[in-house]
Design a protein around this motif. Structure first.
Motif, PDB file in Angstrom:
ATOM      1  N   LEU A 480       7.122  97.598 126.275  1.00 40.73           N
ATOM      2  CA  LEU A 480       6.454  97.077 124.950  1.00 40.73           C
ATOM      3  C   LEU A 480       5.194  98.117 124.887  1.00 40.73           C
ATOM      4  O   LEU A 480       5.169  98.597 123.412  1.00 40.73           O
ATOM      5  CB  LEU A 480       6.043  95.771 125.290  1.00 40.73           C
ATOM      6  CG  LEU A 480       4.976  95.157 123.859  1.00 40.73           C
ATOM      7  CD1 LEU A 480       5.820  94.974 122.773  1.00 40.73           C
ATOM      8  CD2 LEU A 480       4.619  93.777 124.751  1.00 40.73           C
ATOM      9  N   SER A 483       6.785 101.168 123.571  1.00 35.39           N
ATOM     10  CA  SER A 483       7.325 101.087 122.164  1.00 35.39           C
ATOM     11  C   SER A 483       6.289 101.089 121.081  1.00 35.39           C
ATOM     12  O   SER A 483       6.228 101.696 120.120  1.00 35.39           O
ATOM     13  CB  SER A 483       7.974  99.712 121.983  1.00 35.39           C
ATOM     14  OG  SER A 483       8.497  99.672 120.667  1.00 35.39           O
ATOM     15  N   ARG A 484       5.143 100.375 121.356  1.00 33.37           N
ATOM     16  CA  ARG A 484       3.965 100.318 120.632  1.00 33.37           C
ATOM     17  C   ARG A 484       3.664 101.750 120.356  1.00 33.37           C
ATOM     18  O   ARG A 484       3.095 102.387 119.237  1.00 33.37           O
ATOM     19  CB  ARG A 484       2.749  99.510 121.001  1.00 33.37           C
ATOM     20  CG  ARG A 484       3.117  98.143 120.983  1.00 33.37           C
ATOM     21  CD  ARG A 484       2.144  97.309 121.832  1.00 33.37           C
ATOM     22  NE  ARG A 484       2.318  95.714 121.696  1.00 33.37           N
ATOM     23  CZ  ARG A 484       1.499  94.972 122.432  1.00 33.37           C
ATOM     24  NH1 ARG A 484       0.615  95.425 123.157  1.00 33.37           N
ATOM     25  NH2 ARG A 484       1.959  93.652 122.199  1.00 33.37           N
ATOM     26  N   GLU A 659      15.621  98.945 121.178  1.00 33.27           N
ATOM     27  CA  GLU A 659      14.317  98.891 120.702  1.00 33.27           C
ATOM     28  C   GLU A 659      14.322  98.363 119.221  1.00 33.27           C
ATOM     29  O   GLU A 659      13.783  97.737 118.880  1.00 33.27           O
ATOM     30  CB  GLU A 659      13.878 100.231 120.620  1.00 33.27           C
ATOM     31  CG  GLU A 659      13.580 100.948 121.843  1.00 33.27           C
ATOM     32  CD  GLU A 659      12.782 102.392 121.523  1.00 33.27           C
ATOM     33  OE1 GLU A 659      13.015 103.035 120.518  1.00 33.27           O
ATOM     34  OE2 GLU A 659      12.776 102.964 122.771  1.00 33.27           O
ATOM     35  N   ALA A 662      14.465  94.662 119.752  1.00 29.70           N
ATOM     36  CA  ALA A 662      13.367  94.333 120.176  1.00 29.70           C
ATOM     37  C   ALA A 662      12.121  94.047 118.917  1.00 29.70           C
ATOM     38  O   ALA A 662      11.323  93.342 119.127  1.00 29.70           O
ATOM     39  CB  ALA A 662      12.830  95.005 121.407  1.00 29.70           C
ATOM     40  N   GLU A 663      12.220  95.095 118.254  1.00 30.35           N
ATOM     41  CA  GLU A 663      11.304  95.067 117.212  1.00 30.35           C
ATOM     42  C   GLU A 663      11.095  93.781 116.178  1.00 30.35           C
ATOM     43  O   GLU A 663      10.237  93.527 115.829  1.00 30.35           O
ATOM     44  CB  GLU A 663      11.473  96.156 116.313  1.00 30.35           C
ATOM     45  CG  GLU A 663      10.899  97.779 116.781  1.00 30.35           C
ATOM     46  CD  GLU A 663      11.306  98.935 116.227  1.00 30.35           C
ATOM     47  OE1 GLU A 663      12.135  98.461 115.187  1.00 30.35           O
ATOM     48  OE2 GLU A 663      11.156 100.066 116.612  1.00 30.35           O
TER      49      GLU A 663
END
Length: 704
Positions: A480, A483-484, A659, A662-663
């Protein structure tokens, strides 16, 4: 032999044994050579006896040619020689060698007696009775009387046990003398063609042989029970470490006595007694040489659980069968089925309850995997994933009683957490979460408070899923954060690209077009031809600008989604795939009013999945399913290709699919086994539908 009076001296003896077991091997001495000779001679005699038995005529072959001492021949002398090689003064090892040699002499002489009788040499056959009985007496006295009394430290528990030793010696000797001097049986009812004479018979003792035999065997079994009881007394007075050492030979001798007595009543149990007799020397060797390596706790635990399950399930089965027979008399099959169902329903819960009870009895609260799991659950609830990972390794180290435990998380933060010291060669246990390996558990060497292997496996089986969940949470937290960071970086890069394209490309083109327009206006009156040429150039420039704008728009969102809709866009992707792959697309539900982000995510995920099918799977058939539910959109892509390798690592494509899911708060699971294809399953949450009858503006107005 020296004797001791209490557990303190016993502990000293055990410590000496443990120290000697770690010393370098001694020099080859005369004692070692003698032990090796006995270890070689015993199996040679045993094999010779087997060959003789195999060559006898059927009428001269006894109904049973093997006995517990047949197994003794091959195991006791070999293990005794091994122990003597490491500890030349260990008297128990000499007992094992002597007893095994006596068994070999007894079996060989017994077989030779029947061989001679079959060849007509009855006189020689009668004399073979003497070595047969002497070898039997040496074997029985050494291995079933003296060895248990002197195990595992080579000393009697105390002087009070001398009568048990004397009783065993007297009973064995009495049994041997009875067999040596008894009268031959009458020819009527004799199982062999001719009666084998006894040159040492004493007719005057004939009336007393039956009484002597009864007294002898009762005394033998009593002495054997007392020998096993002496080990139980040792075990009761010892500390936990010494108790575990005594447990192995006690378990072996007790099991042998039980089977031997049972075989006297039910002859069919003689084979278990023979096999058990061959196990005894290894139990003694474990106790002497490696008593910390093998835990008797495992055997006791499994034996107790098995006995309890058999007893209770049998009680439930017969009780249910009896009750069913009474209630539905005349329907035996119904009663049997009902009893089997009841017994099956009780089996698994009963086994778990008994196992937990035994674990708590043997190891206390820390030995119950359920208690450890509860501790771990409470620790996980109170902290973030990183703190929970520290709690995992602490609880596992306590539950396994090892020197150290570590957890290594793949792509996690922290990547490695250790409690204690795992050492240079730890045991590795993979951590699997929903089919994906998220890390590994490293288990160090056993600590002073050692648990047996079976208990450790139960603890690992119970707590490893918790460790995998925490490792997955740590990994997801790190993903996470990354990803951010990637979203922020990608957003800024996209803004910079758009600025560059708009400023350096489209902006300059529009500026040049504005200048062309001014020039065309100035030359329109004086030179219409030049103005016309400038307008043609302006028209061409407008086409280039349109292409640039189209490229910018296509980069933001696939045009097929706006032109065709999601369902037809997915079918178009399937049609663009390899002609060697048959693709079937199934759409359920209305996909017209999906959020734009969901449409793009589904389109890109399906596009990436089909790319993987075309490049890597080599599939002949692929199925794509898009199903809309009330609160979720499910996407499924299945192929019959070669699947994923056993040790695959997610690449850029699989990572981007996860991803994208997950977004939007969804999940993307990729599964596949070698040779059976790959399965990509995506679940994306959808917003709750608006209440019926309210438009979007009205809904906003109605919302306080």
């Amino acid at each position: 032999m020296p004797e001791i009076g209490g557990p303190t001296s016993a502990m000293a003896g055990f410590a000496e044994i443990a120290e000697n077991s770690g010393r370098p091997a001694p020099r080859v001495t005369g004692a070692v050579i003698l032990a090796v000779a006995m270890a070689v001679a015993s199996p040679v005699l045993g094999l010779a006896a087997l060959l003789i038995w195999g060559g006898l005529p059927p009428e001269w072959t006894p109904a049973r040619t093997t006995s517990p001492q047949s197994a003794v021949i091959f195991t006791f002398p070999a293990v005794g020689a091994f122990l003597l090689y490491h500890r030349p003064r260990l008297n128990m090892a000499w007992l094992m060698c002597a007893g095994g040699l006596g068994a070999g002499v007894s079996d060989f002489a017994n077989a030779l007696m029947f061989r001679a009788a079959a060849d007509g040499e009855l006189a020689f056959a009668g004399w073979m009775r003497l070595p047969t009985q002497v070898g039997w007496a040496v074997c029985g006295l050494a291995l079933t009387m003296v060895l248990p009394l002197y195990s595992p430290d080579g000393r009697l528990p105390s002087k009070r046990w001398r009568p048990a030793l004397w009783l065993g010696a007297a009973a064995i000797t009495l049994g041997m003398l009875r067999a040596v001097f008894r009268m031959p049986p009458p020819s009527q009812g004799y199982p062999y063609p001719r009666v084998i004479p006894n040159p040492l018979q004493i007719p005057a003792l004939g009336p007393y042989f039956d009484v002597v035999g009864t007294i002898s065997w009762v005394s033998i079994y009593t002495a054997m029970a007392l020998a096993a009881l002496s080990m139980a007394v040792r075990m009761r007075r010892a500390d936990p470490v010494v108790r575990r050492q005594i447990g192995w030979p006690l378990f072996a001798f007790s099991g042998y006595i039980v089977f031997l007595v049972a075989a006297a009543i039910w002859p069919g149990l003689m084979w278990p007694a023979i096999l058990w007799a061959g196990i005894i020397p290894f139990a003694v060797a474990f106790a002497v040489m490696r008593y910390r390596l093998y835990g008797i706790d495992t055997v006791i635990s499994r034996g107790f659980v098995a006995a309890g399950v058999v007893a209770v399930v049998s009680l439930v089965y017969f009780g249910a069968g009896t009750l069913s027979s009474v209630l539905v008399s005349g329907y035996d099959q119904v009663a049997g089925i009902a009893a089997a169902l009841f017994a099956g329903a009780f089996f698994q819960p009963l086994r778990r309850a008994l196992q937990r009870a035994v674990d708590r009895l043997l190891y206390g609260a820390v030995g119950d995997p359920g208690v450890l799991a509860e501790r771990l659950t409470q620790a996980v609830r109170r902290g973030d994933p990183a703190e929970a990972l520290t709690s995992v390794v602490s609880v596992l180290r306590d539950g396994l009683a090892v020197e150290g435990v570590a957890v290594e998380v793949a792509d996690g933060e922290p990547r490695y957490v250790e409690s204690g010291r795992v050492g240079p060669e730890p045991r590795e246990v993979p951590l699997i979460w929903h089919g994906a390996r998220v890390g590994r558990l490293l288990v160090g060497p056993p600590g002073p408070r050692r648990f047996p292997a079976a208990h450790n496996e139960r603890v690992l089986a119970t707590l490893t899923p918790y460790a995998a969940d925490v490792a997955h949470a740590v990994r997801m937290a790190a993903d996470l954060q990354r990803s951010r960071e990637r979203i922020l970086t990608t957003r800024e890069e996209e803004r910079r690209r758009l600025r560059r394209d708009l400023h350096d490309g489209l902006g300059q083109t529009l500026s040049a077009m504005a200048m062309t327009i001014n020039m065309a206006r100035l030359s329109l009156r004086n030179s219409p031809e030049a103005a016309d040429e400038l307008l043609r150039e302006l028209h061409a420039g407008m086409s280039a600008v349109t292409g640039d704008i189209r490229e910018l728009v296509y980069g933001l969102r696939p045009p097929a989604l706006d032109d065709l809709g999601l369902a037809r866009a997915v079918r178009e992707l399937a049609g663009q795939s390899s002609p060697d792959t048959e693709i079937e697309v199934t759409v359920e539900g209305d996909l017209a009013d999906l959020p734009a982000a969901v449409e793009v995510a589904v389109y890109r995920i399906v596009q990436e999945a089909l790319t993987n099918v075309r490049r890597h799977a080599h599939a002949s058939r692929t199925a794509i399913s898009v199903q809309r539910e009330q609160t979720a959109l499910r996407v499924l892509v299945i192929d019959d290709g070669k699947g994923l390798p056993e040790s695959h690592r997610a690449g850029v494509g699989l990572g981007s699919m996860r991803e994208r899911a997950a977004e939007l708060g969804g999940i993307c699971v990729v599964k596949g086994e070698p040779g059976v294809g790959t399965r990509v399953e995506v679940m994306l949450p959808l917003p709750e539908p608006s209440p019926a009858g309210l438009s979007e503006p009205a809904l906003r107005a109605a919302t306080p």
